[in-house]
Write a protein that holds these residues in place. Sequence first.
Motif, PDB file in Angstrom:
ATOM      1  N   VAL A  96      31.400  53.262  34.664  1.00 53.09           N
ATOM      2  CA  VAL A  96      30.003  53.375  34.268  1.00 53.09           C
ATOM      3  C   VAL A  96      29.908  54.406  33.159  1.00 53.09           C
ATOM      4  CG1 VAL A  96      27.654  53.910  34.994  1.00 53.09           C
ATOM      5  CG2 VAL A  96      29.215  52.765  36.578  1.00 53.09           C
ATOM      6  N   ASN A  97      29.418  53.978  32.003  1.00 53.47           N
ATOM      7  CA  ASN A  97      29.260  54.878  30.852  1.00 53.47           C
ATOM      8  C   ASN A  97      30.567  55.575  30.494  1.00 53.47           C
ATOM      9  OD1 ASN A  97      26.507  54.254  30.681  1.00 53.47           O
ATOM     10  ND2 ASN A  97      25.960  55.901  32.116  1.00 53.47           N
ATOM     11  N   GLY A  98      31.648  54.805  30.572  1.00 58.16           N
ATOM     12  CA  GLY A  98      32.935  55.356  30.189  1.00 58.16           C
ATOM     13  C   GLY A  98      33.592  56.241  31.222  1.00 58.16           C
ATOM     14  N   ARG A  99      32.988  56.404  32.408  1.00 55.00           N
ATOM     15  CA  ARG A  99      33.552  57.237  33.463  1.00 55.00           C
ATOM     16  C   ARG A  99      34.027  56.344  34.601  1.00 55.00           C
ATOM     17  NH1 ARG A  99      34.446  62.518  32.584  1.00 55.00           N
ATOM     18  NH2 ARG A  99      34.209  62.855  34.830  1.00 55.00           N
ATOM     19  N   ARG A 178      36.318  32.564  38.500  1.00 53.33           N
ATOM     20  CA  ARG A 178      35.914  32.142  37.174  1.00 53.33           C
ATOM     21  C   ARG A 178      36.602  33.017  36.147  1.00 53.33           C
ATOM     22  NH1 ARG A 178      29.668  34.331  36.853  1.00 53.33           N
ATOM     23  NH2 ARG A 178      30.127  36.538  37.239  1.00 53.33           N
ATOM     24  N   HIS A 179      36.535  32.653  34.891  1.00 56.43           N
ATOM     25  CA  HIS A 179      37.190  33.403  33.831  1.00 56.43           C
ATOM     26  C   HIS A 179      36.570  34.784  33.708  1.00 56.43           C
ATOM     27  CE1 HIS A 179      39.320  34.163  30.116  1.00 56.43           C
ATOM     28  NE2 HIS A 179      38.181  34.524  29.575  1.00 56.43           N
ATOM     29  N   ALA A 180      37.372  35.814  33.954  1.00 53.20           N
ATOM     30  CA  ALA A 180      36.878  37.185  33.860  1.00 53.20           C
ATOM     31  C   ALA A 180      37.070  37.696  32.440  1.00 53.20           C
ATOM     32  CB  ALA A 180      37.613  38.077  34.840  1.00 53.20           C
ATOM     33  N   THR A 181      36.124  38.492  31.993  1.00 49.80           N
ATOM     34  CA  THR A 181      36.179  39.039  30.637  1.00 49.80           C
ATOM     35  C   THR A 181      37.077  40.270  30.644  1.00 49.80           C
ATOM     36  OG1 THR A 181      34.132  40.190  31.155  1.00 49.80           O
ATOM     37  CG2 THR A 181      33.964  38.140  29.909  1.00 49.80           C
ATOM     38  N   VAL A 182      38.360  40.022  30.814  1.00 49.15           N
ATOM     39  CA  VAL A 182      39.375  41.070  30.856  1.00 49.15           C
ATOM     40  C   VAL A 182      40.553  40.626  30.003  1.00 49.15           C
ATOM     41  CG1 VAL A 182      40.949  42.402  32.313  1.00 49.15           C
ATOM     42  CG2 VAL A 182      38.709  41.761  33.190  1.00 49.15           C
ATOM     43  N   TYR A 206      41.037  45.958  28.371  1.00 52.11           N
ATOM     44  CA  TYR A 206      39.645  45.833  27.954  1.00 52.11           C
ATOM     45  C   TYR A 206      38.908  45.053  29.039  1.00 52.11           C
ATOM     46  CZ  TYR A 206      41.118  47.187  23.228  1.00 52.11           C
ATOM     47  OH  TYR A 206      41.615  47.855  22.142  1.00 52.11           O
ATOM     48  N   THR A 207      37.811  45.572  29.539  1.00 51.29           N
ATOM     49  CA  THR A 207      37.141  44.932  30.660  1.00 51.29           C
ATOM     50  C   THR A 207      35.630  45.070  30.546  1.00 51.29           C
ATOM     51  OG1 THR A 207      36.953  44.861  33.073  1.00 51.29           O
ATOM     52  CG2 THR A 207      37.334  47.009  32.075  1.00 51.29           C
ATOM     53  N   GLN A 208      34.945  44.052  31.105  1.00 46.82           N
ATOM     54  CA  GLN A 208      33.498  44.103  31.259  1.00 46.82           C
ATOM     55  C   GLN A 208      33.105  44.069  32.727  1.00 46.82           C
ATOM     56  OE1 GLN A 208      32.449  40.596  28.958  1.00 46.82           O
ATOM     57  NE2 GLN A 208      31.929  41.822  27.169  1.00 46.82           N
ATOM     58  N   THR A 209      34.079  44.198  33.621  1.00 45.24           N
ATOM     59  CA  THR A 209      33.818  44.115  35.049  1.00 45.24           C
ATOM     60  C   THR A 209      34.671  45.132  35.782  1.00 45.24           C
ATOM     61  OG1 THR A 209      33.745  42.608  36.944  1.00 45.24           O
ATOM     62  CG2 THR A 209      35.592  42.376  35.436  1.00 45.24           C
ATOM     63  N   ALA A 210      34.382  45.308  37.049  1.00 46.99           N
ATOM     64  CA  ALA A 210      35.190  46.225  37.857  1.00 46.99           C
ATOM     65  C   ALA A 210      36.540  45.603  38.153  1.00 46.99           C
ATOM     66  CB  ALA A 210      34.453  46.552  39.156  1.00 46.99           C
ATOM     67  N   ARG A 244      34.443  44.139  20.580  1.00 50.14           N
ATOM     68  CA  ARG A 244      35.392  43.137  20.108  1.00 50.14           C
ATOM     69  C   ARG A 244      34.664  41.790  19.992  1.00 50.14           C
ATOM     70  NH1 ARG A 244      40.940  43.954  20.260  1.00 50.14           N
ATOM     71  NH2 ARG A 244      41.305  46.084  19.554  1.00 50.14           N
ATOM     72  N   ASP A 245      34.706  41.228  18.797  1.00 47.42           N
ATOM     73  CA  ASP A 245      34.068  39.932  18.537  1.00 47.42           C
ATOM     74  C   ASP A 245      32.605  39.936  18.955  1.00 47.42           C
ATOM     75  OD1 ASP A 245      36.484  38.966  17.589  1.00 47.42           O
ATOM     76  OD2 ASP A 245      37.102  38.276  19.579  1.00 47.42           O
ATOM     77  N   GLY A 246      31.928  41.038  18.705  1.00 45.81           N
ATOM     78  CA  GLY A 246      30.516  41.146  19.018  1.00 45.81           C
ATOM     79  C   GLY A 246      30.211  41.429  20.468  1.00 45.81           C
ATOM     80  N   GLN A 247      31.219  41.601  21.322  1.00 45.71           N
ATOM     81  CA  GLN A 247      31.005  41.875  22.737  1.00 45.71           C
ATOM     82  C   GLN A 247      31.405  43.309  23.055  1.00 45.71           C
ATOM     83  OE1 GLN A 247      32.236  38.930  25.617  1.00 45.71           O
ATOM     84  NE2 GLN A 247      32.635  37.432  23.980  1.00 45.71           N
ATOM     85  N   ALA A 248      30.659  43.901  23.980  1.00 47.08           N
ATOM     86  CA  ALA A 248      30.915  45.283  24.386  1.00 47.08           C
ATOM     87  C   ALA A 248      31.939  45.305  25.522  1.00 47.08           C
ATOM     88  CB  ALA A 248      29.629  45.961  24.821  1.00 47.08           C
ATOM     89  N   PHE A 249      32.936  46.178  25.394  1.00 48.84           N
ATOM     90  CA  PHE A 249      33.957  46.371  26.417  1.00 48.84           C
ATOM     91  C   PHE A 249      34.124  47.869  26.661  1.00 48.84           C
ATOM     92  CE2 PHE A 249      35.062  42.243  24.703  1.00 48.84           C
ATOM     93  CZ  PHE A 249      35.520  41.531  25.803  1.00 48.84           C
ATOM     94  N   THR A 250      34.723  48.166  27.778  1.00 49.75           N
ATOM     95  CA  THR A 250      35.243  49.505  28.031  1.00 49.75           C
ATOM     96  C   THR A 250      36.753  49.378  28.125  1.00 49.75           C
ATOM     97  OG1 THR A 250      33.266  50.134  29.265  1.00 49.75           O
ATOM     98  CG2 THR A 250      35.233  51.495  29.565  1.00 49.75           C
TER      99      THR A 250
END
Length: 599
Positions: A96-99, A178-182, A206-210, A244-250
């Motif tokens: 969360v917020n980079g932490r 399903r396809h995870a954004t990782v 690079y991930t958008q999920t836990a 990346r490609d217009g999408q936000a990742f951590t």
Amino acid sequence: MVRRQRGVQGRVAAVRALLACAALGAAATSPGLAEGREVALRADVSARQIGVEDQIQLTITLEGTSLDLKEELEPPSLTNLVVVAGPAVSTQISFVNGRMSQARTYTYLLQPQGLGSATVGPVRAVLADGTRTTDPITIEVHEGSLLPKRRPAPRSPFPFGDEQDPFEAFFGQREPPRHATVFVEAEVDRHRLFVGETLRLTYWVYTQTALAGLEFAEAPRYPGFWAEALPRETAPPQGEPVTRDGQAFTRFPVYRRLLFPTKAGTLTIPAATFTVTVPRRTGFFADPFPSAASTLTRTTRPVAVEVEQPPTAEPFSGAVGQFRASAAVDRETVELGEAVTYRFRVEGRGNLKWVDKAPPLAATGAKVYPPQVKDAFKVTLDGLEGSRTWEFVVVPQTAGQLTLPAGDFAYFDPAARRVLRATTPAITVDVRGATAVAAAAPAAPAATAAEGTTLRLRGDLGREVSALPTLDNGAVAVVLGVAALSHLALWGFPLLAGRRAGRARPAPRSARRALAEIRRAGRGGLTKEAAAMLIENALVEVFGEVPERPSPDDDERTATLRALLHEVRFVRYAPQLGDYSEKLRELADRASAAVARWA
């Protein structure tokens, strides 16, 4: 109808409990509480009013930025309850917020034993910053079954049909994989470098999920590189937001390596495959069972780098980086026959660990033995840092001023793109000896010393000095002339005859006495210097000095004694870096065999 009302009441109670937890979480995020308790411990049950035929779920949760348990978490004491299954342990990581935050859940399935009151005792967790304890939980057990039986309900195509539970969207529902954004990526800090130069390789996720877990599917390979692993970080990794490609990742660093190319050309770091575990339950609560997580496979792209040969024809040590050198001796004044330790140290950042060849050291009037090597390296994000020290044992062979030449260490500096030299000044050692003996030394021993043989022992020289009478200058001149003629008669002609016969004439010493002293040296109980000196004295006085330089006329005895004396003297003057007892026993056995065979 009654069962439906109970179900609605249970959901309403759950919502109230959830709101209470939310209020508690909001209070926990206040500055005063967050500073004091970074790790929270909770224990809860799925119901407080149950029937004797029902089973309930006990959930124990540890949550915080770092879960450093000093002791394994023990299950609580139970009254009127038994454990039917568990514990099922799962760990969830969220960003969360980079932490990063972690939650470890222990899940038990409990069954009541009889009617009345049941209790779940306090749960105690011992952490690095203190102890956490939960409150006991009281449960009322009634006759029959009070909890609704869970049955699979058909899914409705309508968003809020009668068969669909409206609370399911809040608590979370199981979803098919399903396809995870990782995805994962390999990154290097440069794409062009020299042979031996440091290359830092980082694997990122690079991930958008836990994520519940991430590991290598197979060991990574680095053909054409020498690899050094970086030490593991104790603190949890800190994420950074990227697009990346217009999408936000951590993104988080997963693994780092230092690579050193060993050859020139285009070198490729092969693709690395990772196994990524992603929770399959969405919503506020994640499923505590590992079987409820989906496993994904993600692979990096190969990375190619261009490696150049250092652009110089000037020879150097093979070291690439930035270095400095220093030199020192353990003492600046030494008695003749004793050893001096000369230390040449190179320190800096680069591939110094590669350099095996010691810098040359030659000193006129001294015997220099091969060096011992001592390393002190550490691996950091900036490269391989530290020092390598070569320790030479130097034995002066003449009294006076012994000059150890200036040290020189050539290395290639990639920033300067040329060979540089780290130099040290010459060092002078004052060698104190018996000047009377040095002046009275006859011609034959002086010639032998010039051939590279080791000077006689300091103790022997001392005994000769004490035997000389105190004379005036004229008497000294007469004694010197008589000594030279006598020595020439006693030693010159037998040595010449011995060379013609291919072997030196043994000194007038009892072989039996020599064997006794050699056995004494091999039994132990002496310092390595004293034991080696006994063996050396016995061999030299039985067989005489053996020239250190090989000759085509050498027979088996001369070659064997030369090698044996070299090892004995090396042990005698070497630094005390370990236990030499086994080596001394071996040398004593070999010396005894030589005396028995040739004396």
